[in-house]
Design a protein around this motif. Structure first.
Motif, short mmCIF file in Angstrom:
data_model
loop_
_atom_site.label_atom_id
_atom_site.label_comp_id
_atom_site.label_asym_id
_atom_site.label_seq_id
_atom_site.Cartn_x
_atom_site.Cartn_y
_atom_site.Cartn_z
N ASN A 55 0.81 -1.22 0.00
CA ASN A 55 0.00 0.00 0.00
C ASN A 55 0.85 1.27 0.00
OD1 ASN A 55 0.73 -0.80 2.67
ND2 ASN A 55 -0.72 0.69 3.48
N GLU A 56 2.09 1.19 0.45
CA GLU A 56 2.97 2.35 0.43
C GLU A 56 3.42 2.71 -0.98
OE1 GLU A 56 3.45 4.18 2.99
OE2 GLU A 56 2.87 2.86 4.62
N LEU A 57 3.19 1.80 -1.93
CA LEU A 57 3.61 2.03 -3.31
C LEU A 57 2.42 2.29 -4.23
CD1 LEU A 57 6.35 -0.74 -3.63
CD2 LEU A 57 6.66 1.68 -3.11
N ASP A 58 1.24 2.48 -3.67
CA ASP A 58 0.06 2.65 -4.53
C ASP A 58 0.07 3.95 -5.33
OD1 ASP A 58 -0.59 4.42 -2.51
OD2 ASP A 58 -2.55 3.56 -2.09
N THR A 59 0.96 4.87 -5.01
CA THR A 59 1.06 6.13 -5.76
C THR A 59 1.89 5.96 -7.03
OG1 THR A 59 2.99 6.77 -4.47
CG2 THR A 59 0.84 7.56 -3.71
N LEU A 60 2.54 4.83 -7.20
CA LEU A 60 3.42 4.60 -8.35
C LEU A 60 2.62 4.09 -9.54
CD1 LEU A 60 6.49 2.98 -6.57
CD2 LEU A 60 5.96 5.40 -6.90
N GLN A 61 1.66 4.86 -9.97
CA GLN A 61 0.73 4.40 -11.00
C GLN A 61 1.30 4.43 -12.40
OE1 GLN A 61 -3.14 6.11 -10.34
NE2 GLN A 61 -3.11 5.51 -8.20
N ASP A 62 2.51 4.97 -12.60
CA ASP A 62 3.17 4.93 -13.90
C ASP A 62 4.18 3.79 -13.99
OD1 ASP A 62 1.80 7.05 -15.03
OD2 ASP A 62 3.24 8.53 -14.32
N GLY A 81 -1.35 -8.29 -1.14
CA GLY A 81 -1.03 -6.98 -1.72
C GLY A 81 -1.68 -6.74 -3.07
N SER A 82 -2.51 -7.66 -3.52
CA SER A 82 -3.03 -7.56 -4.88
C SER A 82 -3.98 -6.37 -5.10
CB SER A 82 -3.70 -8.86 -5.32
OG SER A 82 -4.84 -9.10 -4.53
N LYS A 83 -4.60 -5.85 -4.05
CA LYS A 83 -5.44 -4.65 -4.22
C LYS A 83 -4.58 -3.46 -4.63
CE LYS A 83 -9.37 -5.74 -1.33
NZ LYS A 83 -10.18 -5.38 -0.19
N THR A 84 -3.43 -3.32 -4.01
CA THR A 84 -2.51 -2.26 -4.38
C THR A 84 -1.91 -2.54 -5.74
OG1 THR A 84 -1.96 -1.72 -2.11
CG2 THR A 84 -0.34 -1.11 -3.78
N ILE A 85 -1.49 -3.77 -5.96
CA ILE A 85 -0.89 -4.15 -7.23
C ILE A 85 -1.83 -3.81 -8.39
CG2 ILE A 85 -0.20 -6.15 -8.61
CD1 ILE A 85 0.97 -7.35 -6.06
N THR A 93 5.97 -5.64 -16.84
CA THR A 93 6.97 -6.65 -16.47
C THR A 93 7.09 -6.74 -14.96
OG1 THR A 93 8.24 -6.25 -18.50
CG2 THR A 93 9.40 -7.34 -16.69
N LEU A 94 6.97 -7.96 -14.46
CA LEU A 94 7.09 -8.22 -13.04
C LEU A 94 8.04 -9.40 -12.85
CD1 LEU A 94 6.21 -7.80 -10.08
CD2 LEU A 94 4.26 -9.30 -10.56
N ASP A 95 9.10 -9.18 -12.09
CA ASP A 95 10.07 -10.23 -11.82
C ASP A 95 9.88 -10.70 -10.37
OD1 ASP A 95 12.23 -11.92 -11.41
OD2 ASP A 95 13.67 -10.59 -12.41
N LEU A 96 9.40 -11.93 -10.24
CA LEU A 96 9.20 -12.55 -8.93
C LEU A 96 10.09 -13.78 -8.77
CD1 LEU A 96 5.31 -12.35 -8.68
CD2 LEU A 96 6.97 -11.01 -7.39
N SER A 97 11.14 -13.86 -9.57
CA SER A 97 12.01 -15.03 -9.50
C SER A 97 12.75 -15.08 -8.16
CB SER A 97 13.00 -15.03 -10.66
OG SER A 97 13.80 -13.88 -10.64
N ARG A 98 13.15 -16.28 -7.82
CA ARG A 98 13.92 -16.51 -6.59
C ARG A 98 13.21 -16.01 -5.32
NH1 ARG A 98 19.23 -19.13 -7.20
NH2 ARG A 98 19.52 -19.10 -9.42
N ASN A 99 11.93 -16.34 -5.20
CA ASN A 99 11.17 -16.07 -3.99
C ASN A 99 10.66 -17.40 -3.46
OD1 ASN A 99 10.72 -13.06 -3.25
ND2 ASN A 99 10.63 -13.08 -5.48
N LEU A 109 -2.46 -13.05 -9.91
CA LEU A 109 -1.92 -11.98 -10.76
C LEU A 109 -2.79 -11.75 -11.99
CD1 LEU A 109 1.90 -12.70 -10.57
CD2 LEU A 109 0.62 -10.90 -9.42
N SER A 110 -3.43 -12.79 -12.46
CA SER A 110 -4.31 -12.67 -13.62
C SER A 110 -5.41 -11.65 -13.38
CB SER A 110 -4.92 -14.04 -13.94
OG SER A 110 -5.89 -13.93 -14.94
N ALA A 111 -6.01 -11.72 -12.21
CA ALA A 111 -7.09 -10.78 -11.88
C ALA A 111 -6.56 -9.39 -11.58
CB ALA A 111 -7.87 -11.31 -10.68
N ALA A 112 -5.40 -9.29 -10.95
CA ALA A 112 -4.88 -8.01 -10.48
C ALA A 112 -4.19 -7.19 -11.56
CB ALA A 112 -3.93 -8.23 -9.31
#
Length: 151
Positions: A55-62, A81-85, A93-99, A109-112
């Motif tokens: 939620n702290e990053l919800d202003t990063l809409q670009d 966090g998907s509501k913010t996402i 592009t989203l990199d979630l590797s190595r988690n 992620l499909s819905a968000a």
């Protein structure tokens, strides 16, 4: 360091910010909120986990590219966090590797993120069996390799 103090200078035109391997902690994320012009944000290799404040990053809409690789996110946390996402309408592009994600992340992620085109998801310890895309409406150009990502 500005992030540690919570006082990040106003950088109204900043497009790319790379904070890889900086020992960034979850409570420092709020300092990034004012950087609303960011297109590319990399927070790789910071051991971010659990109560990550999306939620702290919800202003990063670009935001167009987000690298969260090499952290300790689990599927439940990303889903929470998907509501913010979902506010990141331009994210391609989203990199979630190595988690520590499992196969159910794709449905969330499909819905968000309907604009997402590139998902990099290699080397997640909890992926099991083959990936089924049944019921997933994402239209990715590339579903990142399930192999390694060198850093």
């Amino acid at each position: 360091m500005y992030l540690a103090s919570g006082k990040l200078p106003t950088l109204k035109k900043l497009k790319i910010l790379k904070l890889d391997d900086t020992e960034l902690e979850n409570h420092n994320i709020q300092s990034l909120g004012p950087l609303t012009s960011l297109h590319n944000l990399s927070l790789a290799q910071n051991q971010l986990s659990e109560w990550f404040p999306f939620n702290e990053l919800d202003t990063l809409q670009d935001l167009q590219i987000l690298d969260l690789s090499w952290n300790k996110f689990n599927t439940a946390e990303i889903i929470k966090g998907s509501k913010t996402i979902s506010k990141w309408k331009k994210l391609v592009t989203l990199d979630l590797s190595r988690n520590q994600l499992d196969n159910s992340i794709f449905q969330s992620l499909s819905a968000a993120l309907p604009s997402l085109q590139n998902l990099i998801s290699g080397q997640n310890d909890n992926f099991q069996g083959s990936l089924s895309t049944e019921g997933i409406t994402m239209k990715f150009r590339k579903l990142g390799d399930i192999g390694s990502k060198d850093k």
